[in-house]
Design an enzyme around this catalytic site. Structure first.
Site, PDB file in Angstrom:
ATOM      1  N   TYR A   1     -13.282 -47.007  38.308  1.00 47.06           N
ATOM      2  CA  TYR A   1     -13.354 -45.545  38.286  1.00 47.06           C
ATOM      3  C   TYR A   1     -12.445 -44.904  37.245  1.00 47.06           C
ATOM      4  O   TYR A   1     -12.318 -43.705  37.196  1.00 47.06           O
ATOM      5  CB  TYR A   1     -13.053 -44.948  39.659  1.00 47.06           C
ATOM      6  CG  TYR A   1     -11.821 -45.541  40.336  1.00 47.06           C
ATOM      7  CD1 TYR A   1     -10.550 -45.291  39.837  1.00 47.06           C
ATOM      8  CD2 TYR A   1     -11.957 -46.350  41.460  1.00 47.06           C
ATOM      9  CE1 TYR A   1      -9.439 -45.849  40.425  1.00 47.06           C
ATOM     10  CE2 TYR A   1     -10.846 -46.913  42.064  1.00 47.06           C
ATOM     11  CZ  TYR A   1      -9.594 -46.663  41.547  1.00 47.06           C
ATOM     12  OH  TYR A   1      -8.496 -47.215  42.121  1.00 47.06           O
TER      13      TYR A   1
ATOM     14  N   CYS B   1     -23.466 -61.002  91.259  1.00 51.48           N
ATOM     15  CA  CYS B   1     -22.476 -59.917  91.256  1.00 51.48           C
ATOM     16  C   CYS B   1     -23.202 -58.570  91.197  1.00 51.48           C
ATOM     17  O   CYS B   1     -24.006 -58.331  90.291  1.00 51.48           O
ATOM     18  CB  CYS B   1     -21.542 -60.066  90.059  1.00 51.48           C
ATOM     19  SG  CYS B   1     -20.374 -58.702  89.906  1.00 51.48           S
TER      20      CYS B   1
ATOM     21  N   CYS C   1     -12.905 -60.670  90.182  1.00 49.65           N
ATOM     22  CA  CYS C   1     -13.861 -59.611  89.845  1.00 49.65           C
ATOM     23  C   CYS C   1     -13.651 -58.433  90.797  1.00 49.65           C
ATOM     24  O   CYS C   1     -13.662 -58.612  92.014  1.00 49.65           O
ATOM     25  CB  CYS C   1     -15.292 -60.133  89.971  1.00 49.65           C
ATOM     26  SG  CYS C   1     -16.513 -58.820  89.772  1.00 49.65           S
TER      27      CYS C   1
ATOM     28  N   LYS D   1      -7.886 -36.712  53.017  1.00 49.88           N
ATOM     29  CA  LYS D   1      -8.033 -37.643  54.141  1.00 49.88           C
ATOM     30  C   LYS D   1      -8.587 -36.891  55.326  1.00 49.88           C
ATOM     31  O   LYS D   1      -8.113 -35.809  55.652  1.00 49.88           O
ATOM     32  CB  LYS D   1      -6.685 -38.250  54.499  1.00 49.88           C
ATOM     33  CG  LYS D   1      -6.189 -39.230  53.472  1.00 49.88           C
ATOM     34  CD  LYS D   1      -5.418 -40.308  54.180  1.00 49.88           C
ATOM     35  CE  LYS D   1      -5.386 -41.578  53.408  1.00 49.88           C
ATOM     36  NZ  LYS D   1      -4.938 -42.701  54.227  1.00 49.88           N
TER      37      LYS D   1
ATOM     38  N   CYS E   1     -17.254 -58.254  92.991  1.00 49.11           N
ATOM     39  CA  CYS E   1     -17.721 -59.295  93.919  1.00 49.11           C
ATOM     40  C   CYS E   1     -16.585 -60.205  94.362  1.00 49.11           C
ATOM     41  O   CYS E   1     -16.774 -61.083  95.185  1.00 49.11           O
ATOM     42  CB  CYS E   1     -18.838 -60.112  93.284  1.00 49.11           C
ATOM     43  SG  CYS E   1     -18.264 -61.161  91.939  1.00 49.11           S
TER      44      CYS E   1
ATOM     45  N   ASP F   1     -11.313 -48.245  50.083  1.00 46.39           N
ATOM     46  CA  ASP F   1     -10.158 -48.842  50.741  1.00 46.39           C
ATOM     47  C   ASP F   1     -10.036 -50.316  50.369  1.00 46.39           C
ATOM     48  O   ASP F   1     -10.459 -51.194  51.103  1.00 46.39           O
ATOM     49  CB  ASP F   1     -10.292 -48.675  52.263  1.00 46.39           C
ATOM     50  CG  ASP F   1      -8.952 -48.793  52.939  1.00 46.39           C
ATOM     51  OD1 ASP F   1      -7.930 -48.877  52.228  1.00 46.39           O
ATOM     52  OD2 ASP F   1      -8.924 -48.807  54.178  1.00 46.39           O
TER      53      ASP F   1
ATOM     54  N   CYS G   1     -17.055 -62.600  84.781  1.00 46.41           N
ATOM     55  CA  CYS G   1     -17.453 -62.847  86.159  1.00 46.41           C
ATOM     56  C   CYS G   1     -18.695 -63.705  86.035  1.00 46.41           C
ATOM     57  O   CYS G   1     -19.677 -63.305  85.405  1.00 46.41           O
ATOM     58  CB  CYS G   1     -17.781 -61.539  86.882  1.00 46.41           C
ATOM     59  SG  CYS G   1     -18.573 -61.869  88.480  1.00 46.41           S
TER      60      CYS G   1
ATOM     61  N   GLU H   1     -15.083 -38.459  44.203  1.00 47.65           N
ATOM     62  CA  GLU H   1     -15.473 -39.847  44.453  1.00 47.65           C
ATOM     63  C   GLU H   1     -14.980 -40.279  45.827  1.00 47.65           C
ATOM     64  O   GLU H   1     -14.005 -39.730  46.324  1.00 47.65           O
ATOM     65  CB  GLU H   1     -14.794 -40.778  43.428  1.00 47.65           C
ATOM     66  CG  GLU H   1     -15.092 -40.432  41.998  1.00 47.65           C
ATOM     67  CD  GLU H   1     -14.236 -41.241  41.024  1.00 47.65           C
ATOM     68  OE1 GLU H   1     -13.534 -42.175  41.448  1.00 47.65           O
ATOM     69  OE2 GLU H   1     -14.279 -40.902  39.835  1.00 47.65           O
TER      70      GLU H   1
ATOM     71  N   LYS I   1     -12.819 -42.505  48.306  1.00 46.85           N
ATOM     72  CA  LYS I   1     -11.584 -43.274  48.127  1.00 46.85           C
ATOM     73  C   LYS I   1     -11.824 -44.647  48.748  1.00 46.85           C
ATOM     74  O   LYS I   1     -11.874 -44.800  49.969  1.00 46.85           O
ATOM     75  CB  LYS I   1     -10.405 -42.575  48.794  1.00 46.85           C
ATOM     76  CG  LYS I   1      -9.087 -43.264  48.515  1.00 46.85           C
ATOM     77  CD  LYS I   1      -7.922 -42.364  48.921  1.00 46.85           C
ATOM     78  CE  LYS I   1      -6.584 -42.943  48.518  1.00 46.85           C
ATOM     79  NZ  LYS I   1      -6.239 -44.190  49.221  1.00 46.85           N
TER      80      LYS I   1
HETATM   81  P1  AMP Z   1      -2.746 -44.803  48.168  1.00 48.87           P
HETATM   82  O1  AMP Z   1      -2.146 -45.972  47.475  1.00 48.87           O
HETATM   83  O2  AMP Z   1      -3.445 -45.141  49.435  1.00 48.87           O
HETATM   84  O3  AMP Z   1      -1.774 -43.697  48.318  1.00 48.87           O
HETATM   85  O4  AMP Z   1      -3.887 -44.201  47.243  1.00 48.87           O
HETATM   86  C1  AMP Z   1      -3.960 -44.395  45.878  1.00 48.87           C
HETATM   87  C2  AMP Z   1      -4.906 -45.522  45.583  1.00 48.87           C
HETATM   88  O5  AMP Z   1      -6.211 -45.190  45.942  1.00 48.87           O
HETATM   89  C3  AMP Z   1      -5.032 -45.784  44.116  1.00 48.87           C
HETATM   90  O6  AMP Z   1      -3.979 -46.578  43.642  1.00 48.87           O
HETATM   91  C4  AMP Z   1      -6.327 -46.543  44.055  1.00 48.87           C
HETATM   92  O7  AMP Z   1      -6.098 -47.924  44.213  1.00 48.87           O
HETATM   93  C5  AMP Z   1      -7.062 -46.096  45.294  1.00 48.87           C
HETATM   94  N1  AMP Z   1      -8.384 -45.508  45.067  1.00 48.87           N
HETATM   95  C6  AMP Z   1      -9.485 -45.803  45.800  1.00 48.87           C
HETATM   96  N2  AMP Z   1     -10.560 -45.145  45.356  1.00 48.87           N
HETATM   97  C7  AMP Z   1     -10.166 -44.403  44.298  1.00 48.87           C
HETATM   98  C8  AMP Z   1     -10.849 -43.518  43.422  1.00 48.87           C
HETATM   99  N3  AMP Z   1     -12.152 -43.246  43.550  1.00 48.87           N
HETATM  100  N4  AMP Z   1     -10.116 -42.940  42.446  1.00 48.87           N
HETATM  101  C9  AMP Z   1      -8.794 -43.197  42.309  1.00 48.87           C
HETATM  102  N5  AMP Z   1      -8.101 -44.031  43.116  1.00 48.87           N
HETATM  103  C10 AMP Z   1      -8.771 -44.633  44.106  1.00 48.87           C
HETATM  104 ZN    ZN Z   2     -18.472 -59.981  89.866  1.00 42.01          ZN
END
Ligand code: AMP
Ligand code: ZN
Length: 668
Positions: free
Chosen positions: A229, A432, A409, A317, A412, A124, A427, A120, A122
């Site tokens: 998830y 110019c 600038c 990562k 010019c 953010d 500028c 899956e 990850k």
């Molecule tokens: P980290 O806290 O950055 O070390 O990574 C772990 C966190 O990734 C977990 O606590 C989740 O909140 C998050 N995470 C994001 N996507 C997923 C996913 N598909 N499966 C499991 N954890 C995920």
């Molecule tokens: Zn200029």
């Protein structure tokens, strides 16, 4: 043998790193306001991890227990009721290479040989746990320190994507990630900017900050999203694999990511990682890697976990694309709108395969905020097509010592002016030479009329010989053949090619001309919108733009920018001259048919026309173009020598068509 002195030095280095990273953790998790970019965090975190491993014998367990490598440095805040999790909410161990994934697999092999994976993205955002009783949402809790979280139920029920009731009546705890879509994040920052409020650093912190607001109304307004998830204790719900879990969540109306895949081997995992590297640039949510999970739930308990990570999953990562080098020189340049950009010339350094010698420093405020100067040791980031950027100092400076603001600038020598926000400098001299030059380069560039024979080199050559000074001169070059022939490096053939490609602009869609004109604030996207309204270039001068105010694409600022651009006599004459020379371009954006409506296409291999030809053909008939194959792709248009996309399409049972098939589909 290390002397006592050496040992003390190493211990100090490690303790200092721990303290620095713990402070960053606090800013990130508890204050929702990161102090450093994620990439710098990762570099330093990995440095600490490696040092702790290498010098483990210098420390007692007790001394390492509180290291940020061992525990989650987030606190449940006092603003919300604290709730203990039924099962801990852990972090994930990280892998940066296939070797590290192999190690993760080897560990599973110790207990079973019959297993597969579920992969899956990850996401953010920040993790959330949601509890349902008798089909009703009763509680939502943040991760907190993993043991105790914050009760944010009042906020989560405001999120439209989270079901408040479900058909499933057993007690259920589901976990996932709350995030802010990139498009919603951009909208939010635009709004904060208009209200003169501080902008948010990134979608992740914006989401975290939003979810932990006490005012639930804000949650509604900002349109937080989520992906689920995980189901706690899956076996109790008769869920035997992560794939079944994904289906289970989908069935009961939970939002789930579509970019998931079942995999059997390390090769499959590698392929997903390779494909997702491109795909992640196209999706509307931020990711920070991919998560590889053991698919078979029955082994989870046996594999166990550390205090911080479970052993059934690992996060891959992508290499951070960050390197360190020295700034040799700082200098300012001016763009086609007059905007001043500060740049750094670097001691050349290789970042993911390419040599980087220059990086952007954005504006003076950026230099001031990061306290940057010539000769500083810095981190540089380069990702994909994005211009390399200096993202921070390697070790902070105590005193303020940054490069001074440029007042004039460099081209010019006019005095630069500050923008209203004070963030940018311009500028403002219409004459110019650098602004003129940049406008010409843009006029012919891909985002402009896309005259590929008129690159920067030829434009500079023609400028130097006074053959062009503004865009109209480009269309008049055909009357200057003799002068062109006198130039060094220019043969008859190449001149012919240049004139042909300029002439071909007559057949280009209107939006390319509008975007080429460098009307402030009008980029390609808005140019398409304007073109769809005015239909032909001559209407640019007499169209009533104020009537567009009701469209959400466009606001006051943009309308005023167009009106003020047109009311300038020089610009008016330029447009008139372009039309008189036979370039009254028309809008072509309307579809011819809707025969391909909602069908998604991917193109591969060598075809009878350039790829752009097929892209336009498909789009004009209502179809969508994507750059990579996914389970949602409907057709792969495959030419000769098609490679990995063809294999993937076959695997996913996607219909493969030839160009003849495509023509038939649209009745040609
Ligand atoms: P980290 O806290 O950055 O070390 O990574 C772990 C966190 O990734 C977990 O606590 C989740 O909140 C998050 N995470 C994001 N996507 C997923 C996913 N598909 N499966 C499991 N954890 C995920
Ligand atoms: Zn200029």
């Amino acid at each position: 043998m290390n002397s006592n002195n050496d040992i003390e030095k190493i211990r100090k280095e490690i303790f200092d790193l721990q303290a620095k990273i713990s402070a960053w953790d606090n800013a990130y998790y508890n204050l929702d306001s990161p102090e450093v970019p994620d990439e710098i965090y990762d570099v330093e975190f990995n440095k600490l991890k490696a040092l702790e491993e290498k010098y483990a014998s210098f420390f007692s367990d007790e001394e390492l227990k509180n290291s940020p490598t061992r525990k989650i440095n987030a606190l449940a805040s006092d603003l919300f009721k604290k709730v203990k999790h039924k099962r801990p909410m852990l972090s994930l161990n990280k892998a940066y290479s296939l070797d590290e994934i192999q190690k993760f697999i080897d560990n599973i092999k110790k207990i079973t040989s019959d297993f597969s994976f579920f992969i899956e993205p990850k996401i953010d955002g920040l993790s959330i746990s949601i509890i349902y009783e008798d089909g009703k949402l009763v509680r939502a809790i943040t991760r907190g320190d993993g043991i105790t979280g914050e009760d944010v139920t009042a906020n989560v029920v405001q999120m439209s994507c989270i079901p408040k009731t479900i058909e499933y009546k057993e007690s259920l705890e589901v976990r996932g990630e709350v995030y802010l879509a990139i498009s919603d994040f951009e909208k939010l920052n635009l709004k904060l900017g208009q209200e003169n409020k501080n902008k948010l650093a990134n979608p992740r912190n914006a989401a975290a900050g939003t979810l932990r607001q006490l005012n639930s109304q804000i949650i509604k307004e900002r349109n937080l999203s989520a992906f689920l998830y995980y189901v706690v204790d899956p076996l109790q719900h008769n869920i035997k694999t992560m794939q079944e879990e994904h289906e289970f969540l989908k069935t009961y109306g939970f939002p789930v990511t579509h970019e998931v895949q079942h995999a059997n081997t390390l090769q499959d995992i590698e392929e997903y990682i390779r494909n997702f590297k491109n795909q992640k640039l196209l999706i509307d949510y931020e990711t920070d890697g991919v998560v590889i999970k053991l698919n078979e739930v029955q082994y989870f308990d046996k594999l166990g976990s550390t205090a911080k990570f479970p052993h059934y999953a690992i996060a891959f990562k992508y290499e951070p694309n960050v390197e360190t080098t020295t700034i040799k020189r700082i200098y300012a340049t001016v763009g086609r709108t007059g905007l001043v950009t500060y740049n750094a010339e670097l001691e050349p350094v290789e970042i993911s395969g390419s040599l980087v010698s220059f990086a952007t420093l954005n504006n003076f405020q950026y230099i001031k905020d990061l306290n940057l100067n010539e000769n500083d040791l810095v981190y540089i980031k380069k990702a994909g097509e994005i211009i390399p950027c200096v993202i921070g100092l390697i070790s902070g400076k105590k005193e303020i010592d940054h490069f001074q603001k440029v007042e004039f600038c460099p081209y010019c020598h006019n005095k630069l002016v500050d923008s209203e926000t004070g963030l940018e400098q311009f500028c403002s001299n219409d004459q110019c030479p650098e602004i003129q030059r940049r406008k010409l380069i843009h006029f012919c560039s891909k985002d402009g009329l896309d005259i590929n024979t008129m690159g920067e080199r030829n434009i500079d050559l023609f400028l130097k010989n006074s053959l062009i000074s503004n865009p109209i001169d480009i269309f008049n070059l055909k009357n200057k053949k003799q002068d062109l022939l006198k130039l060094n490096r220019m043969g008859e053939k190449s001149i012919e090619n240049i004139l042909i490609s300029i002439d071909e602009c007559k057949n280009k869609p209107l939006y390319k001309m509008i975007s080429a004109l460098s009307i402030p604030l009008i980029g390609v996207k808005l140019a398409k919108f304007v073109a769809s309204k005015i239909k032909s270039l001559h209407n640019l001068l007499n169209y009533d733009f104020s009537q567009l105010i009701d469209y959400h694409e466009i606001g006051d600022k943009i309308i005023n920018s167009i009106i003020s651009w047109i009311s300038n006599d020089f610009n008016k004459k330029l447009v008139e001259d372009i039309i008189n020379l036979g370039y009254d371009l028309k809008d072509e954006n309307e579809s011819i048919t809707n025969l391909l409506e909602n069908k998604s296409f991917v193109i591969t291999g060598t075809l009878g026309h350039p790829r752009s030809y097929f892209e336009r053909l498909i789009e004009k008939n209502g179809g969508l173009i994507h750059s990579s194959i996914s389970s949602k792709t409907n057709y792969l248009l495959a030419g000769e020598n098609a490679g990995s996309k063809l294999q993937k399409a076959n695997k996913l049972n996607i219909t493969i068509i030839t160009e003849e098939d495509l023509f038939k589909m649209i009745g040609q």
